[in-house]
Write a protein that holds these residues in place. Structure first.
Motif, PDB file in Angstrom:
ATOM      1  N   UNK A  10      49.766  38.726  54.013  1.00  0.00           N
ATOM      2  CA  UNK A  10      48.961  37.833  53.170  1.00  0.00           C
ATOM      3  C   UNK A  10      49.493  37.775  51.741  1.00  0.00           C
ATOM      4  N   UNK A  11      50.073  38.878  51.261  1.00  0.00           N
ATOM      5  CA  UNK A  11      50.552  38.938  49.872  1.00  0.00           C
ATOM      6  C   UNK A  11      52.033  38.564  49.725  1.00  0.00           C
ATOM      7  N   UNK A  24      60.269  37.442  44.287  1.00  0.00           N
ATOM      8  CA  UNK A  24      59.404  37.030  45.391  1.00  0.00           C
ATOM      9  C   UNK A  24      58.003  37.622  45.189  1.00  0.00           C
ATOM     10  N   UNK A  25      56.954  36.901  45.637  1.00  0.00           N
ATOM     11  CA  UNK A  25      55.597  37.457  45.532  1.00  0.00           C
ATOM     12  C   UNK A  25      55.469  38.838  46.188  1.00  0.00           C
ATOM     13  N   UNK A  43      43.086  33.353  45.379  1.00  0.00           N
ATOM     14  CA  UNK A  43      43.284  33.400  43.920  1.00  0.00           C
ATOM     15  C   UNK A  43      44.271  34.513  43.551  1.00  0.00           C
ATOM     16  N   UNK A  44      44.217  35.632  44.274  1.00  0.00           N
ATOM     17  CA  UNK A  44      45.178  36.716  44.040  1.00  0.00           C
ATOM     18  C   UNK A  44      46.592  36.234  44.384  1.00  0.00           C
ATOM     19  N   UNK A  45      46.715  35.520  45.497  1.00  0.00           N
ATOM     20  CA  UNK A  45      48.031  35.009  45.901  1.00  0.00           C
ATOM     21  C   UNK A  45      48.577  34.053  44.842  1.00  0.00           C
ATOM     22  N   UNK A  46      47.716  33.193  44.301  1.00  0.00           N
ATOM     23  CA  UNK A  46      48.164  32.261  43.251  1.00  0.00           C
ATOM     24  C   UNK A  46      48.692  33.019  42.038  1.00  0.00           C
TER      25      UNK A  46
END
Length: 320
Positions: free
Chosen positions: A221-222, A266-267, A251-254
């Motif tokens: 997910x992250x 990278x995220x 919202x955390x991913x954004x």
């Protein structure tokens, strides 16, 4: 976290320093076949990695699997590469269908089966994968101490215990002069903060235990690849990742993507670097292909500034 934070760390009872990214072995023999697994492992080692985490029950959840698949693949890789002594190996006991629980004879038989699959004479870090309410903590401590005494286990770890039972294990081991756990493996990431920060961080600090969080990337997910609920459909980890799906989660991913863009990273790298900035010893992350590894092994060298950490803290506050 300083600009020059070390990319290696030490675990009590283990001679080698570990690279501060723990490669998860749950994909081996599951979403990666043997050759893909070998490619991931070879790429990880070539990038400086030396710490691999598996469990005797991986991947019992997959159709037609009975547990032990990951350890078997790892054992074949060790045999093919002749590199067992240069890799720090963690595995776990307590949840294999044939060896459930932590009764003395069950754990001993489980370890022997793991050593056989792994084609090795010892495990560097051996976890109690889940607590066993039917086995008193004192007996658990005695069993794991015996394994360390035998030389077949170099250090003990705990995962999935209540804070109370975990603290009892540490206390009994210390008071009796037996093998005190060198590590804990909690569920900890940007969208699952509360349990670790409230309950387990203090135990790790008090007993100077290393911290190796699982689901460090929240089942993918992250990584930034899921930006809507629809993006999850059909993914191998869809069911695992769904628990993080919410407006707060997205919202955390954004915010992760925003910080990653600033660093040209990278995220996934940022999510792991955040954990390292929080004092984690080495987060656990897995890769189904060698191509996925670059974003993982980059994390120990990524410096997040105070502003980056504060932004991620704010975005993930609903989970704290």
């Amino acid at each position: 976290m300083s600009q020059h934070a070390p990319t290696t760390a030490r675990i009590a009872g283990i001679e080698q320093e570990i690279f501060r990214l723990n490669l998860g072995g749950n994909t081996f023999g599951w979403t990666s076949d043997e050759q893909q697994s070998f490619d991931v492992l070879d790429t990880f080692v070539a990038a400086g990695g030396n710490f691999v985490d598996t469990a005797d029950m991986y991947s019992v959840w997959a159709k037609g699997h009975e547990g032990g698949e990951s350890e078997t693949v790892l054992g074949r890789w060790f045999a093919a590469r002749g590199n067992r002594d240069s890799v720090v190996l963690a595995t776990k006991t307590g949840a294999h269908p044939q060896f459930r629980g932590l009764a003395h004879d069950t754990v001993v038989a489980s370890l022997e089966a793991s050593l056989d699959r792994l084609q090795t004479g010892y495990v560097d870090l051996y976890y109690a994968h889940y607590d066993d309410a039917d086995t008193p903590i004192e007996q658990q401590v005695e069993t794991f101490h015996e394994l360390v005494d035998s030389g077949r286990v170099h250090a003990v770890g705990l995962s999935n215990y209540s804070p109370q039972r975990m603290r009892e294990f540490f206390t009994v081991a210390r008071e009796r002069g037996m093998a005190v756990p060198a590590a804990i493996q909690p569920h900890y990431n940007l969208v699952h903060r509360r349990d670790f920060e409230r309950d387990y961080a203090a135990i790790a600090q008090e007993y100077d235990a290393a911290v190796f969080p699982y689901f460090a990337l929240a089942s993918g997910f992250l990584t930034g690849k899921y930006r809507t609920t629809e993006d999850l459909e059909g993914a191998a980890r869809e069911q695992m990742a769904r628990e993080y799906v919410s407006p707060e989660g997205f919202a955390v991913v954004e915010e992760l993507v925003s910080v990653a863009d600033r660093h040209r990273a990278e995220p996934a790298t940022v999510a792991l670097a955040w954990l390292l900035a929080k004092g984690v010893t080495a987060p656990i992350a897995s890769a189904s292909s060698a191509a996925q590894l670059s974003s993982l092994v980059a994390a120990p060298a990524l410096h997040l500034g105070a502003d980056d950490i504060a932004a991620l803290d704010r975005a993930s506050h609903p989970f704290a």
